[in-house]
Scaffold this motif. Sequence first.
Motif, PDB file in Angstrom:
ATOM      1  N   VAL A 106       0.865  -1.176   0.000  1.00  0.00           N
ATOM      2  CA  VAL A 106       0.000   0.000   0.000  1.00  0.00           C
ATOM      3  C   VAL A 106       0.904   1.230   0.000  1.00  0.00           C
ATOM      4  CG1 VAL A 106      -1.798   1.284   1.240  1.00  0.00           C
ATOM      5  CG2 VAL A 106      -1.818  -1.224   1.268  1.00  0.00           C
ATOM      6  N   GLU A 107       0.576   2.197  -0.858  1.00  0.00           N
ATOM      7  CA  GLU A 107       1.389   3.410  -0.928  1.00  0.00           C
ATOM      8  C   GLU A 107       0.506   4.612  -1.191  1.00  0.00           C
ATOM      9  OE1 GLU A 107       4.148   2.964  -4.177  1.00  0.00           O
ATOM     10  OE2 GLU A 107       2.571   2.280  -5.512  1.00  0.00           O
ATOM     11  N   GLN A 108       0.976   5.763  -0.752  1.00  0.00           N
ATOM     12  CA  GLN A 108       0.261   7.008  -1.006  1.00  0.00           C
ATOM     13  C   GLN A 108       0.741   7.581  -2.330  1.00  0.00           C
ATOM     14  OE1 GLN A 108       0.255   9.803   2.197  1.00  0.00           O
ATOM     15  NE2 GLN A 108      -1.165  11.167   1.155  1.00  0.00           N
ATOM     16  N   VAL A 109      -0.224   8.037  -3.145  1.00  0.00           N
ATOM     17  CA  VAL A 109       0.072   8.674  -4.423  1.00  0.00           C
ATOM     18  C   VAL A 109      -0.748   9.958  -4.464  1.00  0.00           C
ATOM     19  CG1 VAL A 109      -0.004   8.430  -6.926  1.00  0.00           C
ATOM     20  CG2 VAL A 109       0.394   6.411  -5.498  1.00  0.00           C
ATOM     21  N   GLY A 110      -0.101  11.077  -4.194  1.00  0.00           N
ATOM     22  CA  GLY A 110      -0.827  12.343  -4.106  1.00  0.00           C
ATOM     23  C   GLY A 110      -1.775  12.315  -2.922  1.00  0.00           C
ATOM     24  N   LYS A 111      -3.046  12.626  -3.178  1.00  0.00           N
ATOM     25  CA  LYS A 111      -4.037  12.656  -2.098  1.00  0.00           C
ATOM     26  C   LYS A 111      -4.787  11.335  -1.957  1.00  0.00           C
ATOM     27  CE  LYS A 111      -4.728  17.589  -2.136  1.00  0.00           C
ATOM     28  NZ  LYS A 111      -5.673  18.678  -2.055  1.00  0.00           N
ATOM     29  N   GLN A 112      -4.431  10.349  -2.776  1.00  0.00           N
ATOM     30  CA  GLN A 112      -5.083   9.046  -2.643  1.00  0.00           C
ATOM     31  C   GLN A 112      -4.024   7.978  -2.416  1.00  0.00           C
ATOM     32  OE1 GLN A 112      -7.372   8.366  -6.211  1.00  0.00           O
ATOM     33  NE2 GLN A 112      -5.723   7.281  -7.186  1.00  0.00           N
ATOM     34  N   TYR A 113      -4.462   6.727  -2.431  1.00  0.00           N
ATOM     35  CA  TYR A 113      -3.589   5.596  -2.130  1.00  0.00           C
ATOM     36  C   TYR A 113      -3.760   4.541  -3.210  1.00  0.00           C
ATOM     37  CZ  TYR A 113      -3.832   7.890   2.382  1.00  0.00           C
ATOM     38  OH  TYR A 113      -3.787   8.820   3.387  1.00  0.00           O
ATOM     39  N   ASN A 114      -2.781   3.651  -3.301  1.00  0.00           N
ATOM     40  CA  ASN A 114      -2.862   2.479  -4.164  1.00  0.00           C
ATOM     41  C   ASN A 114      -2.607   1.250  -3.312  1.00  0.00           C
ATOM     42  OD1 ASN A 114      -3.359   3.813  -6.568  1.00  0.00           O
ATOM     43  ND2 ASN A 114      -1.213   3.890  -7.171  1.00  0.00           N
ATOM     44  N   ALA A 115      -3.474   0.255  -3.460  1.00  0.00           N
ATOM     45  CA  ALA A 115      -3.270  -1.041  -2.803  1.00  0.00           C
ATOM     46  C   ALA A 115      -2.994  -2.059  -3.898  1.00  0.00           C
ATOM     47  CB  ALA A 115      -4.496  -1.441  -1.996  1.00  0.00           C
ATOM     48  N   THR A 116      -1.808  -2.627  -3.895  1.00  0.00           N
ATOM     49  CA  THR A 116      -1.440  -3.665  -4.849  1.00  0.00           C
ATOM     50  C   THR A 116      -1.558  -4.996  -4.134  1.00  0.00           C
ATOM     51  OG1 THR A 116       0.042  -2.169  -6.016  1.00  0.00           O
ATOM     52  CG2 THR A 116       0.404  -4.526  -6.355  1.00  0.00           C
ATOM     53  N   GLY A 117      -2.119  -5.980  -4.814  1.00  0.00           N
ATOM     54  CA  GLY A 117      -2.271  -7.285  -4.195  1.00  0.00           C
ATOM     55  C   GLY A 117      -2.889  -8.275  -5.152  1.00  0.00           C
ATOM     56  N   THR A 118      -3.357  -9.375  -4.600  1.00  0.00           N
ATOM     57  CA  THR A 118      -3.915 -10.459  -5.386  1.00  0.00           C
ATOM     58  C   THR A 118      -5.435 -10.425  -5.320  1.00  0.00           C
ATOM     59  OG1 THR A 118      -1.970 -11.812  -4.898  1.00  0.00           O
ATOM     60  CG2 THR A 118      -3.928 -12.960  -5.713  1.00  0.00           C
ATOM     61  N   LEU A 119      -6.052 -10.328  -6.490  1.00  0.00           N
ATOM     62  CA  LEU A 119      -7.502 -10.414  -6.619  1.00  0.00           C
ATOM     63  C   LEU A 119      -7.822 -11.797  -7.173  1.00  0.00           C
ATOM     64  CD1 LEU A 119     -10.342  -9.114  -6.557  1.00  0.00           C
ATOM     65  CD2 LEU A 119      -9.895  -8.303  -8.899  1.00  0.00           C
ATOM     66  N   THR A 120      -8.650 -12.537  -6.432  1.00  0.00           N
ATOM     67  CA  THR A 120      -9.032 -13.883  -6.855  1.00  0.00           C
ATOM     68  C   THR A 120     -10.528 -13.906  -7.122  1.00  0.00           C
ATOM     69  OG1 THR A 120      -7.260 -14.862  -5.532  1.00  0.00           O
ATOM     70  CG2 THR A 120      -9.046 -16.333  -6.234  1.00  0.00           C
ATOM     71  N   ILE A 121     -10.873 -14.265  -8.352  1.00  0.00           N
ATOM     72  CA  ILE A 121     -12.258 -14.469  -8.757  1.00  0.00           C
ATOM     73  C   ILE A 121     -12.290 -15.821  -9.452  1.00  0.00           C
ATOM     74  CG2 ILE A 121     -14.208 -13.616 -10.119  1.00  0.00           C
ATOM     75  CD1 ILE A 121     -12.941 -10.828 -10.024  1.00  0.00           C
ATOM     76  N   ARG A 122     -13.245 -16.655  -9.046  1.00  0.00           N
ATOM     77  CA  ARG A 122     -13.318 -18.024  -9.548  1.00  0.00           C
ATOM     78  C   ARG A 122     -11.990 -18.715  -9.247  1.00  0.00           C
ATOM     79  NH1 ARG A 122     -17.083 -19.772 -14.109  1.00  0.00           N
ATOM     80  NH2 ARG A 122     -15.426 -21.266 -14.283  1.00  0.00           N
ATOM     81  N   ASP A 123     -11.374 -19.299 -10.267  1.00  0.00           N
ATOM     82  CA  ASP A 123     -10.127 -20.033 -10.103  1.00  0.00           C
ATOM     83  C   ASP A 123      -8.927 -19.252 -10.614  1.00  0.00           C
ATOM     84  OD1 ASP A 123     -11.086 -20.141 -12.688  1.00  0.00           O
ATOM     85  OD2 ASP A 123     -10.451 -22.196 -13.058  1.00  0.00           O
ATOM     86  N   VAL A 124      -9.075 -17.934 -10.717  1.00  0.00           N
ATOM     87  CA  VAL A 124      -8.005 -17.098 -11.257  1.00  0.00           C
ATOM     88  C   VAL A 124      -7.571 -16.077 -10.205  1.00  0.00           C
ATOM     89  CG1 VAL A 124      -7.375 -15.438 -13.053  1.00  0.00           C
ATOM     90  CG2 VAL A 124      -8.923 -17.328 -13.593  1.00  0.00           C
ATOM     91  N   SER A 125      -6.260 -15.998  -9.996  1.00  0.00           N
ATOM     92  CA  SER A 125      -5.667 -14.990  -9.105  1.00  0.00           C
ATOM     93  C   SER A 125      -4.722 -14.133  -9.940  1.00  0.00           C
ATOM     94  CB  SER A 125      -4.894 -15.659  -7.962  1.00  0.00           C
ATOM     95  OG  SER A 125      -5.766 -16.384  -7.140  1.00  0.00           O
ATOM     96  N   ARG A 126      -4.913 -12.820  -9.854  1.00  0.00           N
ATOM     97  CA  ARG A 126      -4.084 -11.889 -10.619  1.00  0.00           C
ATOM     98  C   ARG A 126      -3.649 -10.743  -9.713  1.00  0.00           C
ATOM     99  NH1 ARG A 126      -4.800 -12.608 -16.305  1.00  0.00           N
ATOM    100  NH2 ARG A 126      -4.009 -10.518 -16.659  1.00  0.00           N
ATOM    101  N   THR A 127      -2.457 -10.223  -9.987  1.00  0.00           N
ATOM    102  CA  THR A 127      -1.975  -9.050  -9.271  1.00  0.00           C
ATOM    103  C   THR A 127      -2.621  -7.814  -9.884  1.00  0.00           C
ATOM    104  OG1 THR A 127       0.118 -10.125  -8.753  1.00  0.00           O
ATOM    105  CG2 THR A 127       0.066  -7.721  -8.611  1.00  0.00           C
ATOM    106  N   VAL A 128      -3.233  -6.991  -9.025  1.00  0.00           N
ATOM    107  CA  VAL A 128      -3.893  -5.764  -9.462  1.00  0.00           C
ATOM    108  C   VAL A 128      -3.488  -4.629  -8.529  1.00  0.00           C
ATOM    109  CG1 VAL A 128      -5.895  -6.966 -10.446  1.00  0.00           C
ATOM    110  CG2 VAL A 128      -5.966  -6.187  -8.081  1.00  0.00           C
ATOM    111  N   THR A 129      -3.658  -3.410  -8.998  1.00  0.00           N
ATOM    112  CA  THR A 129      -3.472  -2.229  -8.160  1.00  0.00           C
ATOM    113  C   THR A 129      -4.789  -1.478  -8.128  1.00  0.00           C
ATOM    114  OG1 THR A 129      -1.118  -2.078  -8.672  1.00  0.00           O
ATOM    115  CG2 THR A 129      -2.195  -0.076  -7.855  1.00  0.00           C
ATOM    116  N   LEU A 130      -5.330  -1.333  -6.923  1.00  0.00           N
ATOM    117  CA  LEU A 130      -6.609  -0.666  -6.734  1.00  0.00           C
ATOM    118  C   LEU A 130      -6.379   0.719  -6.137  1.00  0.00           C
ATOM    119  CD1 LEU A 130      -8.650  -3.616  -5.164  1.00  0.00           C
ATOM    120  CD2 LEU A 130      -8.299  -3.068  -7.579  1.00  0.00           C
ATOM    121  N   PRO A 131      -6.747   1.784  -6.855  1.00  0.00           N
ATOM    122  CA  PRO A 131      -6.645   3.126  -6.276  1.00  0.00           C
ATOM    123  C   PRO A 131      -7.769   3.304  -5.262  1.00  0.00           C
ATOM    124  CG  PRO A 131      -7.703   3.237  -8.410  1.00  0.00           C
ATOM    125  CD  PRO A 131      -7.310   1.798  -8.198  1.00  0.00           C
ATOM    126  N   PHE A 132      -7.496   4.037  -4.172  1.00  0.00           N
ATOM    127  CA  PHE A 132      -8.559   4.283  -3.199  1.00  0.00           C
ATOM    128  C   PHE A 132      -8.333   5.580  -2.448  1.00  0.00           C
ATOM    129  CE2 PHE A 132      -5.466   1.994  -0.649  1.00  0.00           C
ATOM    130  CZ  PHE A 132      -5.570   2.523   0.628  1.00  0.00           C
TER     131      PHE A 132
END
Length: 177
Positions: A106-132
């Motif tokens: 998790v890191e701060q980017v300007g006034k928001q943040y990014n959470a990078t991690g593993t998103l698993t849906i069904r039988d697939v896991s992928r690395t994604v970055t979610l801004p929040f």
Amino acid sequence: MLTRNALIIFLLLFNAALASAQTSRIVSGSTEFSVKFILGTCHGTFGAPKGKAVFSEKNPEASTFDMTVDAASFKTNSDSRDRDMKSEKYFYVDKFPQIRFRSSKVEQVGKQYNATGTLTIRDVSRTVTLPFTAVKNADGPMKLASTFELNRLDYHIGEKDWKLKDIVTVTLTAVLR
């Protein structure tokens, strides 16, 4: 070997770090999505996310998230479409009952943040970055909100179809206490 003063300073700093980034429970929220199709845009929801979070505005790098969404809570106000989306062809909720995100950074980017991690849906896991964004309410809870896009085909949700677009927009809100 640590001197007594160095040990006291270390313990004070350690306790301050713990106080600024405490484990919270996700107490409420929402999960909404939209996807374009031949007749317009389909809007729907899943249930609120559940799980645990450690979040600190002052030290976002120490933050972590482990949250799930119940895949069977899928709703679009069309019973036949909802049944179809829960089937093996799409979310296959009998075999894969949860959608899960577990952060690794998790890191701060300007006034928001990014959470990078593993998103698993069904039988697939992928690395994604979610801004929040993160907003602390006056009465104590912290509200986190993220809007992001994902390609449903990357997660084996349906097949390529000229009537249904591949990109889905998701808005996830979690309230931590």
